[in-house]
Design an enzyme around this catalytic site. Structure first.
Site, PDB file in Angstrom:
ATOM      1  N   HIS A   1      -2.868   2.539  -6.035  1.00  0.00           N
ATOM      2  CA  HIS A   1      -3.375   1.274  -5.506  1.00  0.00           C
ATOM      3  C   HIS A   1      -3.572   0.243  -6.606  1.00  0.00           C
ATOM      4  CE1 HIS A   1      -4.729  -0.705  -1.873  1.00  0.00           C
ATOM      5  NE2 HIS A   1      -5.761  -1.216  -2.533  1.00  0.00           N
TER       6      HIS A   1
ATOM      7  N   ARG B   1       0.861  -1.173   0.000  1.00  0.00           N
ATOM      8  CA  ARG B   1       0.000   0.000   0.000  1.00  0.00           C
ATOM      9  C   ARG B   1       0.900   1.226   0.000  1.00  0.00           C
ATOM     10  NH1 ARG B   1      -1.964  -3.585   3.980  1.00  0.00           N
ATOM     11  NH2 ARG B   1      -4.051  -4.408   3.526  1.00  0.00           N
TER      12      ARG B   1
ATOM     13  N   ARG C   1      -0.760  -2.166  -6.767  1.00  0.00           N
ATOM     14  CA  ARG C   1      -0.891  -3.286  -5.808  1.00  0.00           C
ATOM     15  C   ARG C   1      -1.826  -4.346  -6.381  1.00  0.00           C
ATOM     16  NH1 ARG C   1      -1.076  -4.807  -0.134  1.00  0.00           N
ATOM     17  NH2 ARG C   1      -3.191  -5.284   0.548  1.00  0.00           N
TER      18      ARG C   1
ATOM     19  N   LYS D   1      -2.382  -2.791   7.805  1.00  0.00           N
ATOM     20  CA  LYS D   1      -3.672  -2.456   8.417  1.00  0.00           C
ATOM     21  C   LYS D   1      -3.904  -3.295   9.667  1.00  0.00           C
ATOM     22  CE  LYS D   1      -6.484  -0.743   4.564  1.00  0.00           C
ATOM     23  NZ  LYS D   1      -7.699  -0.992   3.769  1.00  0.00           N
TER      24      LYS D   1
ATOM     25  N   TYR E   1      -9.047 -11.502  -6.787  1.00  0.00           N
ATOM     26  CA  TYR E   1      -8.071 -11.463  -7.877  1.00  0.00           C
ATOM     27  C   TYR E   1      -8.209 -12.665  -8.799  1.00  0.00           C
ATOM     28  CZ  TYR E   1      -6.120  -7.628  -5.263  1.00  0.00           C
ATOM     29  OH  TYR E   1      -5.980  -6.430  -4.613  1.00  0.00           O
TER      30      TYR E   1
ATOM     31  N   HIS F   1      -3.756  -9.597   3.715  1.00  0.00           N
ATOM     32  CA  HIS F   1      -5.206  -9.710   3.873  1.00  0.00           C
ATOM     33  C   HIS F   1      -5.533 -10.619   5.054  1.00  0.00           C
ATOM     34  CE1 HIS F   1      -6.057  -8.686  -0.640  1.00  0.00           C
ATOM     35  NE2 HIS F   1      -5.892  -7.614   0.104  1.00  0.00           N
TER      36      HIS F   1
END
Length: 304
Positions: A250, A159, A253, A182, A285, A276
């Site tokens: 982004h 990110r 990514r 995150k 994806y 994630h």
């Protein structure tokens, strides 16, 4: 009380009591006046407080169906927003006039399809990085800085906030880098030689002294680099290269994950690389790759 006074009282409530922004109140005016216009046509008379209380689920569904198929049909997102406006309006009627209509709670917002990420092509990502590195209008150290950051986004799936969090104690980059993403979740990311070389080029050209605790990437005046600078840089690059508006930092990514998967990468390994928490987040994806393959097939098929 006629419909004009009902609507006026509601808008005054939004403006004077809830102090909503002018544009927000205007949006409510459009939504509720449109609802009233439909009811006038649908029932043959303008709505009143008793008639608003007596509306059935069929009436509400008829209105939403009308908005989906009228001259300017609304999509699922707009229909959901419209339904929210109706619930706000009826909440006001209940509090101010004692008019309730529980049947509105039986109407569900339409399910919104999950939008797929829009990665760049492999060639598009490569061309973008080359353009960033060789832009003659940029000061060499700034061009090297931007190229290093974009290479981290595409080559390591970072990110933008994670790339900008790299500090002096992380330099020189090794074969892997530990980052906190995150939710405070740490992950270890392999760093390709091309990424190490790109960051090393920037460090060699950077005119500022960077201590161990300092963020590595600096603004032109030596301050901490802000994400908006890289976002504007991407905006310029996509304009020069004719890339779509979806070519954002982004998106690099997204490109990292999609290209890894297309090259045979394991979905759970990609989940770990991206940080994630859930595999279902990464599985999108796979949908991107399947969608791309279907598009290629449709284009190449002799009967397509």
């Amino acid at each position: 009380m006629d419909s004009t006074h009902i609507l006026g009282g509601f808008l005054n409530h939004l403006t004077d009591e809830r102090r909503l922004a002018e544009k927000t109140v205007a949006a409510y005016r459009t939504d509720i006046s449109g609802f009233f216009a439909f009811l006038t046509e649908h029932n043959g008379r303008a709505p009143t407080l008793p008639s608003l209380a007596a509306l059935s689920p069929r009436d509400f569904r008829a209105y939403l169906a009308y908005r989906r198929s009228g001259d300017m049909p609304l999509g699922s997102k707009s229909i959901a927003r419209l339904l929210s406006a109706l619930r706000t309006f009826y909440h006001y009627l209940d509090e101010r006039h004692g008019v309730s209509n529980s049947t509105l709670n039986l109407i569900s917002a339409p399910r919104r399809g999950r939008s797929l990420p829009k990665p760049l092509s492999v060639d598009g990502a490569k061309t973008l990085l080359e353009e960033a590195a060789n832009d003659p209008d940029m000061t060499p150290w700034v061009a090297a800085r931007d190229t290093a950051i974009l290479t981290l986004l595409y080559g390591a799936g970072l990110r933008i906030s994670e790339a900008l969090s790299i500090c002096g104690h992380d330099i020189p980059l090794g074969a892997a880098l530990t980052l906190t993403g995150k939710g405070g979740k740490q992950r270890r990311i392999p760093i390709l030689p091309v990424i190490r070389d790109s960051v090393a080029d920037y460090m060699r050209l950077c005119p500022y002294v960077i201590d161990e605790s300092d963020p590595v990437f600096r603004g032109v005046r030596g301050g901490v680099l802000q994400p908006a600078i890289i976002q504007r840089r991407m905006q310029h690059l996509r304009s020069v290269l004719g890339l779509p508006d979806t070519a954002t930092p982004h998106a690099l990514r997204h490109s990292f994950a999609t290209h890894l998967l297309a090259g045979g990468g394991d979905l759970r390994a990609i989940q770990d690389l991206l940080g994630h928490a859930s595999l279902s987040t990464t599985q999108i994806y796979a949908e991107v790759d399947a969608s791309r393959l279907m598009a290629v097939h449709a284009k190449a098929h002799p009967r397509g």
